[in-house]
Write a protein that holds these residues in place. Structure first.
Motif, PDB file in Angstrom:
ATOM      1  N   ARG A 135       0.853  -1.190   0.000  1.00  0.00           N
ATOM      2  CA  ARG A 135       0.000   0.000   0.000  1.00  0.00           C
ATOM      3  C   ARG A 135       0.883   1.232   0.000  1.00  0.00           C
ATOM      4  O   ARG A 135       1.768   1.377   0.856  1.00  0.00           O
ATOM      5  CB  ARG A 135      -0.915   0.014   1.223  1.00  0.00           C
ATOM      6  N   ILE A 136       0.682   2.096  -0.984  1.00  0.00           N
ATOM      7  CA  ILE A 136       1.443   3.339  -1.087  1.00  0.00           C
ATOM      8  C   ILE A 136       0.491   4.487  -0.808  1.00  0.00           C
ATOM      9  O   ILE A 136      -0.515   4.646  -1.512  1.00  0.00           O
ATOM     10  CB  ILE A 136       2.087   3.506  -2.470  1.00  0.00           C
ATOM     11  N   ALA A 137       0.798   5.292   0.199  1.00  0.00           N
ATOM     12  CA  ALA A 137      -0.073   6.399   0.580  1.00  0.00           C
ATOM     13  C   ALA A 137       0.728   7.685   0.657  1.00  0.00           C
ATOM     14  O   ALA A 137       1.862   7.702   1.137  1.00  0.00           O
ATOM     15  CB  ALA A 137      -0.732   6.119   1.930  1.00  0.00           C
ATOM     16  N   VAL A 138       0.119   8.772   0.176  1.00  0.00           N
ATOM     17  CA  VAL A 138       0.765  10.085   0.167  1.00  0.00           C
ATOM     18  C   VAL A 138      -0.102  11.059   0.956  1.00  0.00           C
ATOM     19  O   VAL A 138      -1.176  11.439   0.500  1.00  0.00           O
ATOM     20  CB  VAL A 138       0.959  10.607  -1.272  1.00  0.00           C
ATOM     21  N   PRO A 139       0.348  11.483   2.149  1.00  0.00           N
ATOM     22  CA  PRO A 139      -0.423  12.454   2.935  1.00  0.00           C
ATOM     23  C   PRO A 139      -0.168  13.874   2.431  1.00  0.00           C
ATOM     24  O   PRO A 139       0.720  14.103   1.607  1.00  0.00           O
ATOM     25  CB  PRO A 139       0.140  12.265   4.350  1.00  0.00           C
ATOM     26  N   SER A 142       1.495  17.241   2.009  1.00  0.00           N
ATOM     27  CA  SER A 142       2.908  17.617   2.196  1.00  0.00           C
ATOM     28  C   SER A 142       3.809  16.411   2.399  1.00  0.00           C
ATOM     29  O   SER A 142       4.944  16.548   2.884  1.00  0.00           O
ATOM     30  CB  SER A 142       3.077  18.586   3.378  1.00  0.00           C
ATOM     31  N   GLY A 143       3.339  15.208   2.006  1.00  0.00           N
ATOM     32  CA  GLY A 143       4.129  13.995   2.173  1.00  0.00           C
ATOM     33  C   GLY A 143       5.256  13.907   1.155  1.00  0.00           C
ATOM     34  O   GLY A 143       5.311  14.653   0.172  1.00  0.00           O
ATOM     35  N   ARG A 144       6.163  12.984   1.387  1.00  0.00           N
ATOM     36  CA  ARG A 144       7.307  12.751   0.515  1.00  0.00           C
ATOM     37  C   ARG A 144       7.464  11.255   0.284  1.00  0.00           C
ATOM     38  O   ARG A 144       7.261  10.455   1.199  1.00  0.00           O
ATOM     39  CB  ARG A 144       8.602  13.303   1.138  1.00  0.00           C
ATOM     40  N   LEU A 145       7.853  10.875  -0.931  1.00  0.00           N
ATOM     41  CA  LEU A 145       8.143   9.474  -1.238  1.00  0.00           C
ATOM     42  C   LEU A 145       9.174   9.418  -2.352  1.00  0.00           C
ATOM     43  O   LEU A 145       9.027  10.081  -3.394  1.00  0.00           O
ATOM     44  CB  LEU A 145       6.875   8.732  -1.678  1.00  0.00           C
ATOM     45  N   LEU A 146      10.225   8.644  -2.138  1.00  0.00           N
ATOM     46  CA  LEU A 146      11.277   8.420  -3.132  1.00  0.00           C
ATOM     47  C   LEU A 146      11.174   6.973  -3.591  1.00  0.00           C
ATOM     48  O   LEU A 146      11.238   6.048  -2.774  1.00  0.00           O
ATOM     49  CB  LEU A 146      12.644   8.690  -2.504  1.00  0.00           C
ATOM     50  N   ILE A 147      11.013   6.768  -4.889  1.00  0.00           N
ATOM     51  CA  ILE A 147      10.888   5.431  -5.463  1.00  0.00           C
ATOM     52  C   ILE A 147      12.163   5.121  -6.240  1.00  0.00           C
ATOM     53  O   ILE A 147      12.558   5.879  -7.134  1.00  0.00           O
ATOM     54  CB  ILE A 147       9.660   5.331  -6.392  1.00  0.00           C
ATOM     55  N   VAL A 195       8.876  11.145  -6.131  1.00  0.00           N
ATOM     56  CA  VAL A 195       9.939  11.163  -7.135  1.00  0.00           C
ATOM     57  C   VAL A 195      10.407   9.738  -7.397  1.00  0.00           C
ATOM     58  O   VAL A 195      10.728   9.011  -6.452  1.00  0.00           O
ATOM     59  CB  VAL A 195      11.139  12.021  -6.670  1.00  0.00           C
ATOM     60  N   ALA A 196      10.451   9.347  -8.655  1.00  0.00           N
ATOM     61  CA  ALA A 196      11.093   8.094  -9.066  1.00  0.00           C
ATOM     62  C   ALA A 196      12.353   8.469  -9.827  1.00  0.00           C
ATOM     63  O   ALA A 196      12.282   9.209 -10.820  1.00  0.00           O
ATOM     64  CB  ALA A 196      10.164   7.273  -9.952  1.00  0.00           C
ATOM     65  N   THR A 197      13.501   7.991  -9.378  1.00  0.00           N
ATOM     66  CA  THR A 197      14.746   8.414 -10.026  1.00  0.00           C
ATOM     67  C   THR A 197      15.842   7.375  -9.890  1.00  0.00           C
ATOM     68  O   THR A 197      15.881   6.602  -8.931  1.00  0.00           O
ATOM     69  CB  THR A 197      15.245   9.753  -9.434  1.00  0.00           C
ATOM     70  N   HIS A 198      16.719   7.370 -10.887  1.00  0.00           N
ATOM     71  CA  HIS A 198      17.951   6.591 -10.826  1.00  0.00           C
ATOM     72  C   HIS A 198      19.142   7.500 -10.529  1.00  0.00           C
ATOM     73  O   HIS A 198      20.253   7.022 -10.349  1.00  0.00           O
ATOM     74  CB  HIS A 198      18.193   5.883 -12.170  1.00  0.00           C
ATOM     75  N   ASP A 199      18.916   8.825 -10.503  1.00  0.00           N
ATOM     76  CA  ASP A 199      20.006   9.790 -10.316  1.00  0.00           C
ATOM     77  C   ASP A 199      20.618   9.605  -8.925  1.00  0.00           C
ATOM     78  O   ASP A 199      19.971   9.832  -7.898  1.00  0.00           O
ATOM     79  CB  ASP A 199      19.459  11.212 -10.477  1.00  0.00           C
ATOM     80  N   PRO A 222      10.997   9.027   3.008  1.00  0.00           N
ATOM     81  CA  PRO A 222      10.556   7.632   2.952  1.00  0.00           C
ATOM     82  C   PRO A 222      10.843   7.056   1.573  1.00  0.00           C
ATOM     83  O   PRO A 222      10.587   7.722   0.554  1.00  0.00           O
ATOM     84  CB  PRO A 222       9.050   7.725   3.224  1.00  0.00           C
ATOM     85  N   THR A 223      11.391   5.850   1.528  1.00  0.00           N
ATOM     86  CA  THR A 223      11.858   5.281   0.256  1.00  0.00           C
ATOM     87  C   THR A 223      11.212   3.931  -0.003  1.00  0.00           C
ATOM     88  O   THR A 223      11.109   3.094   0.894  1.00  0.00           O
ATOM     89  CB  THR A 223      13.387   5.125   0.272  1.00  0.00           C
ATOM     90  N   LEU A 224      10.773   3.740  -1.248  1.00  0.00           N
ATOM     91  CA  LEU A 224      10.245   2.460  -1.705  1.00  0.00           C
ATOM     92  C   LEU A 224      11.201   1.909  -2.750  1.00  0.00           C
ATOM     93  O   LEU A 224      11.383   2.513  -3.810  1.00  0.00           O
ATOM     94  CB  LEU A 224       8.843   2.638  -2.309  1.00  0.00           C
ATOM     95  N   LEU A 225      11.831   0.774  -2.441  1.00  0.00           N
ATOM     96  CA  LEU A 225      12.765   0.129  -3.362  1.00  0.00           C
ATOM     97  C   LEU A 225      12.042  -0.986  -4.099  1.00  0.00           C
ATOM     98  O   LEU A 225      11.532  -1.929  -3.478  1.00  0.00           O
ATOM     99  CB  LEU A 225      13.959  -0.440  -2.593  1.00  0.00           C
ATOM    100  N   LEU A 226      11.981  -0.876  -5.415  1.00  0.00           N
ATOM    101  CA  LEU A 226      11.318  -1.888  -6.240  1.00  0.00           C
ATOM    102  C   LEU A 226      12.347  -2.869  -6.787  1.00  0.00           C
ATOM    103  O   LEU A 226      13.486  -2.507  -7.062  1.00  0.00           O
ATOM    104  CB  LEU A 226      10.574  -1.230  -7.403  1.00  0.00           C
TER     105      LEU A 226
END
Length: 554
Positions: free
Chosen positions: A366-370, A372-377, A534-538, A549-553
């Motif tokens: 489950r991916i949730a964004v509150p 002003s939330g932050r998520l790095l994929i 943000v989804a990034t390889h940089d 908070p980071t989600l590693l796929l």
């Protein structure tokens, strides 16, 4: 073997009505790696094409020794062309050289043969390791995550897959001069690691256009900044390393902006003095009525001469200081809780167990964004980062789970390809308008109208595209089709910000952007009240956002 090198001597180039390059001078010897940086539209890709001989400079000279290999940002492909065709084209010279060496050694007359010629031919073959070319290209394709099926048509591959095929082939080619345009775009960590090792080992003269700040640290022996300095010329930074470059450039920009402000203020003061002088000519120096007319005229002439001398003195003292480069003016985006206080304890956007067959499968996630939330994929190529962003945006359907978007929430989306948009709104026809010659202003106006009709735009919160500092007005007035890849990427970002979104969804936001803008954008994303995914390889951006908070796929 002669020393291979590439020389650009005071090179200039311009398109009709627009000068792109001026006073570019660089010298790259064998084993050296020159990184080229600069704002989008500063001529980086054009410079590579001039160095490659695709474009003839309008002034100056380019001299090059040896075979040249080029990897452009965008890879054009002919209908029916396959991966095998790309491999064969890259290695044709290597195979010809190997065949020539085989024939020479087989037919060599040990009594009367030209041993020096045979030795030179052998040295050339060793230089490109001709007997190992097949293995090299297979290894490069595999290590870069490229397609290894020789029968696969390039038209059936994605932009990133085609880029990796071309890059692998050119690295295996072992050309004397290697010209790379944003080579780390579409590469994951393992691919970048392989590319870095190859660049450090090569004996070629290498020129790399890049926004990858870590690649600058790892491989660049010098950095050429095409953004003109205060004197209007590009700057060559001989000290390697991104941080050294960043510090030196920031110091130069600080001095430039200080001097521009001082000169502007001085001109204002002098203009006021001049106005006062002429005002005095008409009022203060006018004798009372009935006084001697000749005396009055003489005094007037004297004062005119004094004002003229002041003008001459001001012109002699004037220093032409060009306007410094524009800075990013990131808008003050709203948090969802500001527009809807009850949302403070809720989630603006959430997806559960998303699945898109063949692209993404996250059971039990489950991916949730509150607000002003932050998520790095993060994750390697093919792990589904872009697909997850598309599911969050609502542009890719998930056949399992659910997606919830808080009513009234506005999304700003920047994908890897195409225009940054307000997700969930029908934008059919806008892409076609680009082909019809629409300018950046045209495109943003049409997008705003479409969003307004769909109720996805608050007329009081429209973000003016010219305000952002992403593109100057003269570029916004140009047809979008004439903009560079990086300039179009800036326009994508401007379109995504137009409706003052509550949530920003950014897929590889650093791709094709200048490193100056990447630094400014990273800081803005950390500060904005809006929620950001943000989804990034940089690698440098991941370091800068490591506390998110980071989600590693994968």
């Amino acid at each position: 073997m002669p020393t291979v090198h590439l020389v650009a001597d005071d090179v200039a180039y311009g398109y009709p009505g627009r000068q792109v390059l001026e006073h570019v001078t660089a010298h790259v010897s064998a084993g050296q790696r020159l990184a080229v940086v600069g704002e989008n539209g500063s001529g980086k890709t054009t410079l590579l094409r001039v160095l490659a001989g695709e474009l003839a400079p309008s002034a100056g000279e380019v001299r090059c020794e040896g075979a040249v290999a080029v990897v452009p940002q965008e890879m054009e492909h002919e209908p029916g062309r396959t991966v095998g065709d790309e491999i064969d084209e890259a290695l044709v010279h290597v195979h010809e050289l190997a065949a020539e060496l085989d024939a020479a050694t087989r037919d060599f007359d040990h009594e009367r043969g030209d041993l020096a010629a045979l030795t030179e031919l052998l040295a050339r073959a060793e230089h490109v390791a001709a007997w190992d070319a097949g293995r090299r290209v297979e290894e490069a394709l595999s290590r870069l995550g490229a397609c290894t099926d020789r029968t696969r048509e390039l038209a059936h591959l994605s932009v990133g897959e085609r880029h990796r095929v071309r890059l692998a082939c050119r690295l295996a080619q072992r050309a004397d001069v290697l010209l790379l345009d944003e080579p780390t775009n579409h590469l994951d960590d393992s691919g970048i690691e392989y590319l870095t090792a190859q660049l450090l080992e090569t004996r070629a003269a290498v020129v790399i256009v890049t926004h990858d700040r870590m690649l600058l640290d790892d491989v660049a022996t010098a950095i050429l900044d095409l953004d003109p300095a205060m004197d209007g010329r590009p700057v060559l930074y001989g000290q390697p390393g991104y941080l050294s470059f960043r510090f030196a450039k920031n110091q130069a920009l600080h001095r430039w902006r200080q001097r521009f402000r001082a000169e502007t203020k001085r001109r204002e003061v002098l203009a006021q003095r001049l106005d006062a002088s002429y005002e005095g000519l008409s009022d203060e120096w006018r004798p009372p009525k009935g006084s001697n007319k000749n005396r009055r005229g003489t005094r007037a002439r004297i004062h005119v001469k004094a004002a003229d001398r002041l003008i001459e003195r001001l012109e002699a003292q004037a220093v032409e200081v060009p306007v410094p480069p524009a800075e990013l003016h990131f808008p003050d985006l709203p948090a969802m809780a500001e527009d809807w206080p009850r949302a403070a304890a809720l989630e603006v956007l959430a997806v559960r167990s998303p699945r898109a067959p063949g692209r993404l499968d996250l059971p039990g996630t489950r991916i949730a964004v509150p607000p002003s939330g932050r998520l790095l994929i993060t994750g390697g190529n093919g792990t589904g980062k872009s697909s997850l962003l598309a599911v969050l945006a609502g542009t890719l359907a998930s056949d399992r789970g659910e997606r919830v978007l808080l009513p009234g929430a506005r999304l700003g989306v920047v994908g890897q390809e195409g225009m940054g948009v307000q997700a969930g709104v029908d934008l059919s026809g806008l892409a076609a308008s680009v082909a019809d010659g629409a300018t950046g202003f045209d495109l943003c106006a049409r997008l705003a109208l479409r969003l307004l009709e769909a109720g996805a735009l608050d007329p009081e919160l429209v973000v003016p595209v010219a305000f952002l500092g992403l593109l100057p007005e003269e570029d916004l007035d140009r047809p979008v089709a004439d903009l560079s890849v990086g300039q179009r990427r800036r326009l994508d970002l401007a379109c995504a910000l137009l409706a003052a979104p509550h949530v920003l969804l950014l897929d590889e936001p650093t791709n094709h952007l200048s490193i100056d803008l990447v630094d400014e954008l990273t800081l803005a994303l950390r500060r904005t009240p809006a929620a950001v995914v943000v989804a990034t390889h940089d690698r440098r951006m991941r370091e800068d956002l490591a506390d998110w908070p980071t989600l590693l796929l994968g």
